[in-house]
Design a protein around this motif. Structure first.
Motif, short mmCIF file in Angstrom:
data_model
loop_
_atom_site.label_atom_id
_atom_site.label_comp_id
_atom_site.label_asym_id
_atom_site.label_seq_id
_atom_site.Cartn_x
_atom_site.Cartn_y
_atom_site.Cartn_z
N ARG A 29 0.86 -1.18 0.00
CA ARG A 29 0.00 0.00 0.00
C ARG A 29 0.90 1.23 0.00
O ARG A 29 1.80 1.36 0.82
CB ARG A 29 -0.90 0.01 1.24
N VAL A 30 0.64 2.14 -0.95
CA VAL A 30 1.42 3.36 -1.07
C VAL A 30 0.47 4.54 -0.87
O VAL A 30 -0.56 4.63 -1.53
CB VAL A 30 2.08 3.47 -2.46
N ILE A 31 0.82 5.41 0.06
CA ILE A 31 0.02 6.61 0.32
C ILE A 31 0.89 7.83 0.08
O ILE A 31 1.82 8.10 0.83
CB ILE A 31 -0.53 6.63 1.75
N GLY A 32 0.56 8.56 -0.98
CA GLY A 32 1.28 9.79 -1.31
C GLY A 32 2.78 9.60 -1.36
O GLY A 32 3.28 8.64 -1.91
N PRO A 33 3.52 10.51 -0.72
CA PRO A 33 4.99 10.43 -0.78
C PRO A 33 5.58 9.50 0.27
O PRO A 33 6.79 9.35 0.34
CB PRO A 33 5.41 11.88 -0.51
#
Length: 153
Positions: free
Chosen positions: A81-85
């Motif tokens: 899971r990738v959230i923004g930076p």
């Protein structure tokens, strides 16, 4: 006076657009890597009768094979899971390990998962013997996502 109200409306629209864009950038993105055969395909593998070739025909080419002793097939699947930076966070990892005897016949089919950062067996076809190269399996699971450019230098 009319120019001031138009300027305020434009400023409000620009601010609203920027806020919506910022919120959209923070929504989670999911990345899937690797492949694990479905359970129906794994159930077709007969322990003691299938060979390396028949396993490849039934469930496909493995993600990796036993590198040190050529003893097994490993199918690895990972979800991040990738959230923004922010840095990606691993939320799921599964490994299917198929062990073979010296003459190339299936001796064991195991499925491992990641629970609270620890590798746990999810299912085992044969309980009398575990995967032979556990240290290799631990190396495979431990090194996913840990690559350093300075390592080879």
């Amino acid at each position: 006076m009319r120019i001031k109200s138009q300027t305020r409306v434009r400023a409000f629209r620009a601010t609203t657009f920027a806020a919506v864009l910022a919120l959209a950038a923070c929504s989670p993105q999911f990345e899937n890597h690797g492949y694990i055969p479905p359970q129906e395909e794994l159930d077709q593998i007969q322990v003691g009768t299938d060979t390396r070739e028949s396993v490849t025909e039934k469930v496909g080419v493995p993600t990796s094979a036993g590198v040190l002793s050529n003893s097994g097939f490993y199918y690895v699947k990972m979800r991040q899971r990738v959230i923004g930076p922010l840095a990606p966070k691993e939320i799921d990892r599964q490994v299917v390990a198929i062990s073979f005897s010296d003459n190339g016949v299936v001796t064991n089919v195991e499925r491992f998962g990641l629970e609270r950062g620890r590798v746990v067996p999810l299912s085992r076809r044969v309980t009398s013997s575990s995967v032979r190269d556990q240290s290799l399996l631990r190396q495979l699971l431990g090194n996913i996502g840990r690559f350093s450019p300075a390592f080879g230098s």
